[in-house]
Design a protein around this motif. Structure first.
Motif, PDB file in Angstrom:
ATOM      1  N   ILE A  28       0.796  -0.972   0.094  1.00 29.96           N
ATOM      2  CA  ILE A  28      -0.225   0.009  -0.056  1.00 29.96           C
ATOM      3  C   ILE A  28       1.007   1.266  -0.102  1.00 29.96           C
ATOM      4  O   ILE A  28       0.634   2.271  -0.870  1.00 29.96           O
ATOM      5  N   LEU A  29       1.974   1.143   0.943  1.00 29.42           N
ATOM      6  CA  LEU A  29       2.606   2.510   0.781  1.00 29.42           C
ATOM      7  C   LEU A  29       3.492   2.409  -0.582  1.00 29.42           C
ATOM      8  O   LEU A  29       3.641   3.640  -1.160  1.00 29.42           O
ATOM      9  N   CYS A  30       3.687   1.385  -1.150  1.00 31.17           N
ATOM     10  CA  CYS A  30       4.361   1.509  -2.532  1.00 31.17           C
ATOM     11  C   CYS A  30       3.590   2.248  -3.601  1.00 31.17           C
ATOM     12  O   CYS A  30       3.994   2.991  -4.452  1.00 31.17           O
ATOM     13  N   ILE A  31       2.265   1.922  -3.562  1.00 37.37           N
ATOM     14  CA  ILE A  31       1.236   2.395  -4.370  1.00 37.37           C
ATOM     15  C   ILE A  31       1.115   3.840  -4.168  1.00 37.37           C
ATOM     16  O   ILE A  31       0.978   4.648  -5.152  1.00 37.37           O
ATOM     17  N   ILE A  32       1.141   4.151  -2.862  1.00 37.50           N
ATOM     18  CA  ILE A  32       1.105   5.776  -2.558  1.00 37.50           C
ATOM     19  C   ILE A  32       2.162   6.308  -3.299  1.00 37.50           C
ATOM     20  O   ILE A  32       1.926   7.374  -3.866  1.00 37.50           O
ATOM     21  N   SER A  33       3.204   5.856  -2.963  1.00 40.13           N
ATOM     22  CA  SER A  33       4.542   6.532  -3.427  1.00 40.13           C
ATOM     23  C   SER A  33       4.586   6.443  -4.981  1.00 40.13           C
ATOM     24  O   SER A  33       5.103   7.649  -5.699  1.00 40.13           O
ATOM     25  N   THR A  34       4.330   5.574  -5.561  1.00 38.05           N
ATOM     26  CA  THR A  34       4.093   5.459  -7.213  1.00 38.05           C
ATOM     27  C   THR A  34       2.882   6.622  -7.500  1.00 38.05           C
ATOM     28  O   THR A  34       3.467   7.272  -8.574  1.00 38.05           O
ATOM     29  N   TYR A  35       1.869   6.703  -6.965  1.00 41.50           N
ATOM     30  CA  TYR A  35       0.796   7.566  -7.344  1.00 41.50           C
ATOM     31  C   TYR A  35       1.584   9.091  -7.291  1.00 41.50           C
ATOM     32  O   TYR A  35       1.479   9.874  -7.811  1.00 41.50           O
ATOM     33  N   ILE A  36       2.332   9.436  -5.915  1.00 43.19           N
ATOM     34  CA  ILE A  36       2.974  10.555  -5.628  1.00 43.19           C
ATOM     35  C   ILE A  36       3.650  11.231  -6.793  1.00 43.19           C
ATOM     36  O   ILE A  36       3.999  12.067  -7.399  1.00 43.19           O
ATOM     37  N   LEU A  37       4.873   9.894  -7.328  1.00 40.27           N
ATOM     38  CA  LEU A  37       5.760  10.448  -8.135  1.00 40.27           C
ATOM     39  C   LEU A  37       5.461  10.420  -9.535  1.00 40.27           C
ATOM     40  O   LEU A  37       5.571  11.142 -10.453  1.00 40.27           O
TER      41      LEU A  37
END
Length: 82
Positions: A28-37
């Motif tokens: 979930i953290l990885c998905i959030i960070s991918t969205y931010i990037l």
């Protein structure tokens, strides 16, 4: 290598459950960070947004590795002492 794979297959179910939830949290953290990037790529107006996305991505990978190694270590300790 075969011993390592056998150790992974023989982890206690309660430890696997905690490891599974840790992997979900990391994902979930990885998905959030991918969205931010992704937002930064679309509109690169602030380097702070890039830094936040990159930092969250690094943390998610570290959580993933930490849950995996923690599960292996806990299983080894549990099998030796209990």
């Amino acid at each position: 290598m075969k011993k390592f794979i056998d150790d992974i297959k023989n982890i206690d179910t309660s430890i696997v459950k905690v490891m599974y939830y840790g992997f979900k949290f990391s994902f979930i953290l990885c998905i959030i960070s991918t969205y931010i990037l992704f937002l930064y790529v679309l509109n690169p107006f602030s380097h702070i947004l890039f830094d936040v996305g990159y930092l969250i991505f690094k943390c998610s990978l570290m959580f993933f590795v930490s849950f995996f190694t923690g599960a292996l270590a806990t299983d080894k300790i549990k099998k030796i002492y209990f």
